[in-house]
Design a protein around this motif. Sequence first.
Motif: not given
Length: 275
Positions: A229-230, A233-234, A236-237, A240
């Motif tokens: 998950q981390h 998230k990384q 995805a960041e 983005r």
Amino acid sequence: MDDVAGCFEFYADLAEKLDGKQKAPVSLPMETFKSYVLKETIDVVGLITPWNYPLLMAAWKVAPALAAGCATILKPFELASVTCLELADICKEVGLPPGVLNILFMYNRLEINLSEMKHIGIDTEALKEHFGKKVMELEEEKKIVQQESDPLLHEVKNLSVNIDGLAQKSQDVRGQKMKALEAQILDLKKKQENQVQLLKQKEKSKETAKKLQAEIQYIKAQKELVQLQHKMKQEAEQFRQWKASREKELLQAAVARSFCKVIYIYDQDIHVRTL
């Protein structure tokens, strides 16, 4: 007579088989003890025969008693005792020890027979003298047998006392061995119970280890899930940020393209107009 001889032969064969069965071993579950069967005689037996078939009846009773090793006292019928006396003489001739086979008469009946013989004319005095000599000879033989048997009985008593002492000692030793075996059995039972407890504890520890391993696997899975998950998230960041930078670049490019110079040349005049 053939039946009488056959009877003695039959029981003589059984006597040999009986000797072969003496001290027959008895199997026991423990090798420390030994057991065997010893058959002994019942000493003296009394035998009474009727008037009919006196010799055959006597053979039926005397043969098995002698085969079993017993001394016998045979009391035949008074009026049919001659064949029994002949049997005793034959036994003496073949080497039967004195006192093993004894013939018993009823003397009162003999006195009645003697009185009856007087009326017939038989010399009863000669018969009395003859039987008196026989009785005296039997008494002498009885004394000799008594003298020979007394030391033997004394030795037998001593042997019985020694045997009783040995039996008591062997019984005490056997009791001690049995106590030692019981103690060993109790010790083995305790060890077995301890082993059972250890096995139960081992089984419990195995179950606990399985539970701990399952929990560790679950924790590892949760940890991997958190890491995934981390990472997502990384990523995805990063995506983005890349998207924002790309949009910025595109916006700048669009702005740059929006400024264009339109040159109109009219009559050599230059007009610049910004769209």
